[in-house]
Design an enzyme around this catalytic site. Structure first.
Site, PDB file in Angstrom:
ATOM      1  N   TYR A 150      12.893 -60.600  -5.667  1.00 38.03           N
ATOM      2  CA  TYR A 150      14.181 -60.081  -6.165  1.00 38.03           C
ATOM      3  C   TYR A 150      13.964 -58.759  -6.905  1.00 38.03           C
ATOM      4  O   TYR A 150      13.198 -58.724  -7.880  1.00 38.03           O
ATOM      5  CB  TYR A 150      14.772 -61.166  -7.081  1.00 38.03           C
ATOM      6  CG  TYR A 150      15.864 -60.750  -8.020  1.00 38.03           C
ATOM      7  CD1 TYR A 150      17.011 -60.095  -7.573  1.00 38.03           C
ATOM      8  CD2 TYR A 150      15.779 -61.064  -9.388  1.00 38.03           C
ATOM      9  CE1 TYR A 150      18.026 -59.741  -8.463  1.00 38.03           C
ATOM     10  CE2 TYR A 150      16.789 -60.729 -10.280  1.00 38.03           C
ATOM     11  CZ  TYR A 150      17.905 -60.054  -9.814  1.00 38.03           C
ATOM     12  OH  TYR A 150      18.898 -59.720 -10.690  1.00 38.03           O
ATOM     13  N   ASP A 168      12.069 -70.100 -10.832  1.00 38.89           N
ATOM     14  CA  ASP A 168      13.458 -69.647 -10.967  1.00 38.89           C
ATOM     15  C   ASP A 168      14.255 -70.361  -9.876  1.00 38.89           C
ATOM     16  O   ASP A 168      14.135 -70.039  -8.693  1.00 38.89           O
ATOM     17  CB  ASP A 168      13.485 -68.121 -10.808  1.00 38.89           C
ATOM     18  CG  ASP A 168      14.893 -67.537 -10.914  1.00 38.89           C
ATOM     19  OD1 ASP A 168      15.866 -68.272 -10.626  1.00 38.89           O
ATOM     20  OD2 ASP A 168      15.023 -66.365 -11.261  1.00 38.89           O
ATOM     21  N   ILE A 186      17.569 -70.635  -9.486  1.00 37.39           N
ATOM     22  CA  ILE A 186      18.970 -70.199  -9.581  1.00 37.39           C
ATOM     23  C   ILE A 186      19.757 -70.481  -8.293  1.00 37.39           C
ATOM     24  O   ILE A 186      20.970 -70.637  -8.330  1.00 37.39           O
ATOM     25  CB  ILE A 186      19.008 -68.694  -9.971  1.00 37.39           C
ATOM     26  CG1 ILE A 186      20.414 -68.181 -10.217  1.00 37.39           C
ATOM     27  CG2 ILE A 186      18.344 -67.819  -8.958  1.00 37.39           C
ATOM     28  CD1 ILE A 186      20.477 -66.773 -10.809  1.00 37.39           C
ATOM     29  N   LYS A 189      25.051 -68.208  -9.135  1.00 37.65           N
ATOM     30  CA  LYS A 189      25.020 -68.320  -7.669  1.00 37.65           C
ATOM     31  C   LYS A 189      25.671 -69.618  -7.203  1.00 37.65           C
ATOM     32  O   LYS A 189      26.546 -69.607  -6.354  1.00 37.65           O
ATOM     33  CB  LYS A 189      23.575 -68.261  -7.160  1.00 37.65           C
ATOM     34  CG  LYS A 189      22.744 -67.162  -7.754  1.00 37.65           C
ATOM     35  CD  LYS A 189      23.249 -65.773  -7.396  1.00 37.65           C
ATOM     36  CE  LYS A 189      22.482 -64.699  -8.149  1.00 37.65           C
ATOM     37  NZ  LYS A 189      22.928 -63.346  -7.835  1.00 37.65           N
TER      38      LYS A 189
END
Ligand SMILES: Cc1ncc(COP(=O)(O)O)c(C=O)c1O
Length: 470
Positions: free
Chosen positions: A145, A230, A232, A273
């Site tokens: 990312y 992570d 998410i 998200k």
């Protein structure tokens, strides 16, 4: 002379990456179906707009939650007053239960181990502040990312060392890639403090396999370092294989008695998200290490989640009928969109990495590059932004080590806009093909003219003797 700090002027924010430049170009000329039909379509933003109707209908049916009311009575004053940085207990309880539900209730989370932050951006930075000194390093699998350069490095001065993954094995993490990254850090005199992975991956849209999670745990145990997962995108997993959280793997007998590793594994989560609410700024750190929880809680003063947001979402996430329907319906819609994009790109001869999650596809455009270089990738990206009118994210902005890959988002627009984007790409590829064919024809006409010229020259010089040059 401007008297600014080194941090304020330091160039490690990543603002000049093509990831952010693409957003700027989009802002200058945004597509709108009636006001600006030739504008740029934003496909570089991992937003989930597919299930707003479900959220809106819940809000319409539960007016108290957004109206600062409890049992019809105003709680405006309670919410408006100064908030304890531990967060609202009702919200933390609802959030950990939602996190369990997303993981098929294979794991439970203790609200006491949860720290609320203003989005996962803040969670990741806070963890860097808690776990590493300036100049120490975290290893990250590529591609990653693009925001991590800002979130992990900029203010903390922590370094990122890439774990180089390649298309040869669909960008899976391997033991040798982990060891090589560790070695590379040592060669740069960087002390490695941990590994950070996104599971599911942004930008790949794939979940880690059980084997990869085991590999990562084995690696952090061997090196005595941290693992940040992570997660998410954990609620976006729309097809098999199912999502396996690192917290679920930690329950295995292999790790169950290893308190040290339990304390060195930390999860990052957010509602940006899964619930499509990046504007609400709701993130969280989950850690078994009480010192990390205590330090992160104190640091969370710099990025709290507002009381009214916590109040509203605690009511929403406590509604189990709503959450269960939302999770499955949202995943269904994401799957439909992903299939639509894959099919559309496929009809233009473009393929995507096999994926089962996320709000994007990892798209292979290597065959459209003029040469196998990142200069050629930038050239193609500029054409796609300015001539085709699509903002997508080049692999280079995600630190991919192979030119020609792009992240293309599919959940931040209507189905009609996605269809238009696909049409634009198809036309672009057709034009490239026409161009290539006409170049080929031109070249072969030139070659045959050159051949007859050569023959003529040969005839002249060799006095009528035919050359066999073809
Ligand atoms: C992997 C990953 N982590 C963190 C973030 C930041 O999310 P938030 O909006 O919760 O700060 C993003 C946003 O795109 C992301 O993709």
């Amino acid at each position: 002379m401007k008297l600014l700090s080194r941090k304020a002027t330091r160039n490690s924010h990543g603002q000049d990456s093509s990831y952010f430049l693409g957003w700027q170009e989009y802002e200058k000329n945004p597509y709108h179906e009636t006001h600006n039909p030739n504008g740029i379509i934003q496909m570089g933003l991992a937003e989930n707009q597919l299930s707003f109707d479900l959220l809106e209908s819940w809000l319409a049916n539960n007016p108290d939650a957004a109206g600062f009311k409890r049992d019809g009575q105003s709680i405006f004053r309670e919410l408006a007053l100064f908030q304890d940085y531990h967060g609202l207990p009702a919200f933390k309880k609802a959030l950990v239960e939602f996190m369990s539900e997303i993981r098929g209730n294979q794991v439970t989370f203790d609200p006491k181990k949860l720290v609320l932050t203003a989005g996962a951006t803040s969670s990741n930075e806070t963890l860097m502040f808690c776990l590493a000194e300036p100049g120490e390093a975290f290893l990250l699998p590529t591609p990653y990312y693009p925001g991590f350069d800002r979130d992990l490095k900029w203010r903390t001065e922590v370094e990122i060392v890439p774990i180089e993954c390649t298309s040869a094995n669909d960008f899976r993490i391997t033991e040798s890639a982990l060891e090589e990254a560790y070695e590379a850090a040592h060669k740069r005199n960087l002390k490695v403090k941990g590994v950070l992975v996104t599971n599911p991956s942004n930008p790949l849209g794939t979940t880690l396999t059980r084997h990869e999670v085991d590999l990562l745990l084995g690696f952090v145990i061997a090196k005595s370092i941290h693992l940040i997962s992570d997660e998410i995108y954990s609620g976006t997993v729309f097809s098999s294989p199912r999502f396996i959280s690192v917290m679920e793997v930690l329950k295995d007998t292999k790790y169950r008695m290893n308190a040290e590793v339990w304390n060195r594994v930390h999860i990052v989560y957010s509602l940006s998200k899964d619930l499509g609410l990046p504007g609400f700024r709701v993130g969280a750190i989950y850690s078994n290490d009480e010192d990390v929880v205590a330090a992160a809680t104190k640091m969370s003063s710099f990025g709290l989640v507002s009381s009214q947001t916590q109040y509203l979402l605690s009511a929403m996430l406590s509604d189990k009928k709503f959450t269960s329907n939302y999770i499955s319906e949202n995943q269904k819609r994401l799957k439909e969109r992903q299939e639509m994009l894959i099919l559309g790109l496929g009809s233009a001869g473009i393929s995507c990495l096999n994926s089962n999650s996320g709000l994007f596809c990892w798209v292979d455009m290597r065959h459209l590059l003029r040469s196998k270089t990142f200069e050629a990738e930038m050239e193609l990206w500029k054409k796609i932004v300015y001539d085709v009118g699509l903002n997508i994210s080049p692999g280079l902005s995600c630190h991919c080590n192979e030119p020609g890959w792009f992240r293309v988002c599919f959940a931040n627009m209507s189905a009609e806009t996605l269809n238009l984007a696909i049409e634009r790409i198809k036309r672009f590829v057709q034009l490239i093909e026409i161009n290539n064919n006409s170049k080929k024809n031109h070249q072969s006409t030139k070659n045959s003219r050159r051949r007859s010229l050569t023959k003529w020259v040969f005839r002249l010089s060799f006095d009528g003797r035919e050359s066999d040059e073809r």
